[in-house]
Design a protein around this motif. Structure first.
Motif, PDB file in Angstrom:
ATOM      1  N   UNK A  53      50.407  43.177 -70.196  1.00 43.19           N
ATOM      2  CA  UNK A  53      50.643  42.335 -69.025  1.00 43.19           C
ATOM      3  C   UNK A  53      49.588  42.503 -67.950  1.00 43.19           C
ATOM      4  N   UNK A  54      48.980  43.669 -67.895  1.00 42.97           N
ATOM      5  CA  UNK A  54      47.991  43.941 -66.860  1.00 42.97           C
ATOM      6  C   UNK A  54      46.560  43.879 -67.371  1.00 42.97           C
ATOM      7  N   UNK A  79      52.574  37.389 -68.811  1.00 44.13           N
ATOM      8  CA  UNK A  79      53.849  37.716 -68.163  1.00 44.13           C
ATOM      9  C   UNK A  79      54.158  36.688 -67.074  1.00 44.13           C
ATOM     10  N   UNK A  80      53.122  36.229 -66.355  1.00 45.85           N
ATOM     11  CA  UNK A  80      53.375  35.217 -65.325  1.00 45.85           C
ATOM     12  C   UNK A  80      53.987  33.967 -65.956  1.00 45.85           C
ATOM     13  N   UNK A  81      53.473  33.563 -67.102  1.00 40.27           N
ATOM     14  CA  UNK A  81      54.011  32.374 -67.775  1.00 40.27           C
ATOM     15  C   UNK A  81      55.448  32.608 -68.223  1.00 40.27           C
ATOM     16  N   UNK A  82      55.740  33.806 -68.717  1.00 35.59           N
ATOM     17  CA  UNK A  82      57.100  34.117 -69.173  1.00 35.59           C
ATOM     18  C   UNK A  82      58.087  34.124 -68.001  1.00 35.59           C
ATOM     19  N   UNK A  83      57.684  34.731 -66.870  1.00 31.55           N
ATOM     20  CA  UNK A  83      58.552  34.781 -65.693  1.00 31.55           C
ATOM     21  C   UNK A  83      58.781  33.375 -65.151  1.00 31.55           C
ATOM     22  N   UNK A  84      57.720  32.599 -65.038  1.00 28.53           N
ATOM     23  CA  UNK A  84      57.834  31.235 -64.517  1.00 28.53           C
ATOM     24  C   UNK A  84      58.730  30.381 -65.419  1.00 28.53           C
ATOM     25  N   UNK A 107      58.884  46.772 -62.796  1.00 32.64           N
ATOM     26  CA  UNK A 107      57.520  46.861 -62.281  1.00 32.64           C
ATOM     27  C   UNK A 107      56.626  45.783 -62.874  1.00 32.64           C
ATOM     28  N   UNK A 108      56.790  45.506 -64.150  1.00 27.31           N
ATOM     29  CA  UNK A 108      56.013  44.458 -64.812  1.00 27.31           C
ATOM     30  C   UNK A 108      56.358  43.097 -64.214  1.00 27.31           C
ATOM     31  N   UNK A 109      57.648  42.858 -64.001  1.00 25.86           N
ATOM     32  CA  UNK A 109      58.086  41.595 -63.397  1.00 25.86           C
ATOM     33  C   UNK A 109      57.578  41.495 -61.965  1.00 25.86           C
ATOM     34  N   UNK A 110      57.633  42.590 -61.238  1.00 21.21           N
ATOM     35  CA  UNK A 110      57.182  42.617 -59.848  1.00 21.21           C
ATOM     36  C   UNK A 110      55.718  42.205 -59.742  1.00 21.21           C
ATOM     37  N   UNK A 111      54.882  42.739 -60.622  1.00 16.69           N
ATOM     38  CA  UNK A 111      53.454  42.385 -60.622  1.00 16.69           C
ATOM     39  C   UNK A 111      53.261  40.889 -60.878  1.00 16.69           C
ATOM     40  N   UNK A 112      54.001  40.360 -61.836  1.00 18.01           N
ATOM     41  CA  UNK A 112      53.893  38.934 -62.155  1.00 18.01           C
ATOM     42  C   UNK A 112      54.379  38.084 -60.986  1.00 18.01           C
TER      43      UNK A 112
END
Length: 142
Positions: A53-54, A79-84, A107-112
């Motif tokens: 993700x990073x 990850x940004x695409x998955x969250x969106x 933390x991964x979601x927070x970054x995205x």
């Protein structure tokens, strides 16, 4: 938004206390010693997810080499695409709900989410009551 320090989950890694050079072998050096440690690690999946993700390009993360992660990244959405996509499909949610649904760390979601808010693709509702969690909503598509 409060970012979760990656070290919160990293402290449980089997690699903690190991020589960091093992996880960053030079070209042509063996990756087996690092992968052997990763094979016993209780947070191997989170570690790999974090690296993917990073966009971490160097070292052994989650038991995978740089080359193995490069192949994996080519076959998965960011990850940004998955969250969106989650927010557009399921509506407003907080960081914990998204992390649970996507089976990743907060933390991964927070970054995205930080990136998506900065790009204007997601808006954040920050409640005055500190005991409530921030809620995120996908903005309208142009």
């Amino acid at each position: 938004m409060i970012a979760v320090d990656p070290e919160e989950w990293m402290v449980d890694g089997a690699c903690r206390g190991a020589d960091p050079d093992i996880f960053f072998p030079g070209q042509g050096e063996a990756t087996r010693p690092a992968k052997a440690i990763c094979a016993t690690c209780p947070i191997r999946a989170a570690c790999l997810e974090y690296a993917l993700d990073n966009g971490i390009a160097h070292g052994i993360w989650g038991g995978k080499s740089e080359r193995e992660r490069r192949v994996m990244r080519g076959n998965r959405p960011t990850m940004q695409a998955r969250v969106l996509r989650h927010l557009r499909t399921h509506g407003p949610a907080d960081r914990r709900e998204i992390a649970t649904a996507l089976d990743v760390t907060e933390g991964t979601v927070s970054s995205a989410l930080q990136k998506l808010v900065a790009y204007g693709q997601v808006s954040a509702y920050i409640p005055r009551n500190k005991s409530r969690r921030n809620t995120y909503t996908a903005t309208e598509q142009p």
